[in-house]
Design a protein around this motif. Structure first.
Motif, short mmCIF file in Angstrom:
data_model
loop_
_atom_site.label_atom_id
_atom_site.label_comp_id
_atom_site.label_asym_id
_atom_site.label_seq_id
_atom_site.Cartn_x
_atom_site.Cartn_y
_atom_site.Cartn_z
N ARG A 165 0.82 -1.21 0.00
CA ARG A 165 0.00 0.00 0.00
C ARG A 165 0.86 1.26 0.00
O ARG A 165 0.50 2.27 -0.62
CB ARG A 165 -0.95 -0.01 1.19
N GLU A 166 1.98 1.21 0.68
CA GLU A 166 2.90 2.36 0.68
C GLU A 166 3.44 2.59 -0.73
O GLU A 166 3.58 3.74 -1.18
CB GLU A 166 4.04 2.12 1.67
N THR A 167 3.76 1.50 -1.43
CA THR A 167 4.28 1.61 -2.78
C THR A 167 3.21 2.18 -3.72
O THR A 167 3.49 3.03 -4.56
CB THR A 167 4.74 0.23 -3.30
N ARG A 172 0.85 7.18 -6.48
CA ARG A 172 -0.19 8.22 -6.46
C ARG A 172 0.41 9.60 -6.20
O ARG A 172 -0.02 10.59 -6.80
CB ARG A 172 -1.22 7.89 -5.37
N GLN A 173 1.40 9.67 -5.34
CA GLN A 173 2.01 10.96 -5.00
C GLN A 173 2.95 11.47 -6.09
O GLN A 173 3.20 12.67 -6.18
CB GLN A 173 2.78 10.82 -3.68
N HIS A 174 3.47 10.55 -6.90
CA HIS A 174 4.44 10.94 -7.95
C HIS A 174 4.02 10.34 -9.29
O HIS A 174 4.75 9.54 -9.88
CB HIS A 174 5.84 10.45 -7.57
N PRO A 175 2.86 10.74 -9.82
CA PRO A 175 2.37 10.11 -11.04
C PRO A 175 3.21 10.42 -12.28
O PRO A 175 3.14 9.68 -13.27
CB PRO A 175 0.95 10.69 -11.18
N GLY A 176 3.97 11.51 -12.26
CA GLY A 176 4.75 11.88 -13.43
C GLY A 176 6.09 11.18 -13.55
O GLY A 176 6.77 11.32 -14.57
N LEU A 177 6.50 10.42 -12.54
CA LEU A 177 7.78 9.70 -12.62
C LEU A 177 7.65 8.50 -13.56
O LEU A 177 6.57 7.92 -13.69
CB LEU A 177 8.21 9.23 -11.23
N PRO A 178 8.76 8.11 -14.18
CA PRO A 178 8.73 6.97 -15.11
C PRO A 178 8.76 5.64 -14.35
O PRO A 178 9.75 4.90 -14.36
CB PRO A 178 10.00 7.17 -15.95
N HIS A 179 7.68 5.32 -13.67
CA HIS A 179 7.62 4.12 -12.84
C HIS A 179 7.70 2.85 -13.69
O HIS A 179 7.04 2.75 -14.73
CB HIS A 179 6.31 4.09 -12.03
N ARG A 180 8.49 1.92 -13.22
CA ARG A 180 8.51 0.58 -13.79
C ARG A 180 8.18 -0.41 -12.68
O ARG A 180 8.54 -0.18 -11.51
CB ARG A 180 9.88 0.24 -14.38
N VAL A 181 7.52 -1.48 -13.04
CA VAL A 181 7.15 -2.48 -12.04
C VAL A 181 8.40 -3.00 -11.33
O VAL A 181 8.40 -3.21 -10.11
CB VAL A 181 6.36 -3.63 -12.69
N GLU A 182 9.48 -3.18 -12.09
CA GLU A 182 10.72 -3.69 -11.49
C GLU A 182 11.26 -2.75 -10.42
O GLU A 182 11.73 -3.18 -9.37
CB GLU A 182 11.79 -3.91 -12.57
N SER A 209 -1.45 -1.18 -14.38
CA SER A 209 -2.72 -0.47 -14.50
C SER A 209 -2.82 0.65 -13.47
O SER A 209 -3.36 1.73 -13.75
CB SER A 209 -3.89 -1.43 -14.33
N HIS A 210 -2.31 0.40 -12.28
CA HIS A 210 -2.34 1.42 -11.23
C HIS A 210 -1.48 2.62 -11.63
O HIS A 210 -1.89 3.77 -11.42
CB HIS A 210 -1.83 0.83 -9.92
N ILE A 211 -0.32 2.35 -12.22
CA ILE A 211 0.56 3.45 -12.66
C ILE A 211 -0.16 4.33 -13.67
O ILE A 211 -0.19 5.56 -13.56
CB ILE A 211 1.85 2.87 -13.29
N ILE A 212 -0.78 3.70 -14.67
CA ILE A 212 -1.49 4.46 -15.71
C ILE A 212 -2.69 5.18 -15.11
O ILE A 212 -2.93 6.36 -15.39
CB ILE A 212 -1.95 3.51 -16.83
N ARG A 215 -1.72 8.32 -13.36
CA ARG A 215 -1.35 9.38 -14.30
C ARG A 215 -2.61 10.03 -14.89
O ARG A 215 -2.70 11.26 -14.98
CB ARG A 215 -0.49 8.80 -15.43
N ILE A 216 -3.57 9.19 -15.27
CA ILE A 216 -4.79 9.72 -15.87
C ILE A 216 -5.61 10.51 -14.84
O ILE A 216 -6.18 11.56 -15.16
CB ILE A 216 -5.63 8.59 -16.48
N GLU A 217 -5.64 10.02 -13.61
CA GLU A 217 -6.35 10.74 -12.55
C GLU A 217 -5.75 12.12 -12.34
O GLU A 217 -6.46 13.11 -12.20
CB GLU A 217 -6.28 9.92 -11.26
N ARG A 218 -4.41 12.16 -12.34
CA ARG A 218 -3.73 13.45 -12.18
C ARG A 218 -3.94 14.33 -13.40
O ARG A 218 -4.12 15.55 -13.28
CB ARG A 218 -2.23 13.22 -11.94
N ALA A 219 -3.95 13.72 -14.57
CA ALA A 219 -4.16 14.48 -15.80
C ALA A 219 -5.52 15.17 -15.78
O ALA A 219 -5.65 16.35 -16.16
CB ALA A 219 -4.06 13.56 -17.01
#
Length: 261
Positions: A165-167, A172-182, A209-212, A215-219
């Motif tokens: 949940r922290e991850t 959610r707090q940093h939607p613009g970062l280039p997050h990778r699952v790894e 899906s959560h990453i995307i 981003r869309i929620e922030r957009a």
């Protein structure tokens, strides 16, 4: 003391955080103990004798002495005890009372509450009595929770849930970062495969899906409330291709970014 209201706590003038003198020893003058005494060790080494039973004490040792208890204590002068004590009474008899002794592994919350209680009472801050009763109630709940400590397997499960949940919250707090699952798995200290399995199990969606979605929620927020155009929002959220951003946005919202704006 879950069934006891905060207003039933009667605050007594005996409370302090102290560094015990080298020759310090403690024995209740009024026998037996006339009231409740929450007794917590911040550091040092010593021995507390409660109703004839000796307990070696160090950081995290926490006692709740009760009316009628026979209590005494000594310490190592080379490693003096630093302790907090808080005496109180109750106007109603609780059905559930914390155990007389426990060794707390997680001490931050208890120490924060103890320090705040003492500071408020010493400064005689506005509302100190009322807040002091609330803090004591919180402390009793915390001790009862410690007494009902979950099995190690359940603790491990709770820790894993908290990490996942922290991850998710980090994304959610940093939607613009280039997050990778790894990278998120490494942040959680898990293998990518296990992280992905547990993430979907706990949150109901895949990590990707959560990453995307974040981003869309922030957009949507930026388009509606920040006065930014579609190109600016796409760039702010790490999209190099505005057409790809628009397609993904419509896939998740059912509308194009320009319709939202």
């Amino acid at each position: 003391m879950l069934d006891t209201s905060a207003s039933s706590f009667i605050l007594l003038p005996a409370f302090a955080k102290i560094v015990c003198e080298p020759g310090w020893k403690w024995q209740v003058r009024e026998k037996p103990m006339p009231n409740y005494d929450l007794f917590y060790v911040w550091s040092g080494e010593g021995t507390v004798v409660l109703n004839g039973e000796a307990y070696p004490v160090s950081k995290g040792s926490c006692f709740l002495f009760k009316p009628g208890d026979d209590t005494r204590a000594t310490h190592n002068p080379q490693k003096p005890l630093i302790l907090t004590y808080i005496h109180f009474d109750l106007s109603e008899q609780p059905k559930l009372i914390p155990a007389s002794y426990r060794m707390l592994e997680e001490t931050f919350e208890v120490e924060h509450m103890l320090a705040r209680y003492v500071r408020l009472r010493l400064e005689r801050a506005y509302g100190a009595e009322e807040e002091g009763r609330l803090i004591l109630k919180q402390l009793m709940i915390h001790l009862l929770r410690a007494d009902r400590k979950e099995p190690q397997e359940q603790q491990a499960s709770n820790q894993l849930t908290e990490v996942i949940r922290e991850t998710a919250n980090y994304v959610r707090q940093h939607p613009g970062l280039p997050h990778r699952v790894e990278d998120l798995a490494a942040r959680a200290g898990l293998s990518p495969r296990y992280f992905s399995i547990k993430f979907k199990e706990l949150l109901g969606v895949s990590a990707q899906s959560h990453i995307i979605s974040m981003r869309i929620e922030r957009a949507q927020h930026l388009l509606l409330h920040a006065g930014m155009n579609v190109t600016e929002v796409a760039e702010a959220l790490g999209y190099r291709d505005i057409f790809f951003f628009s397609r993904q946005f419509k896939q998740y919202t059912g509308k194009s970014p320009s319709e939202i704006r």
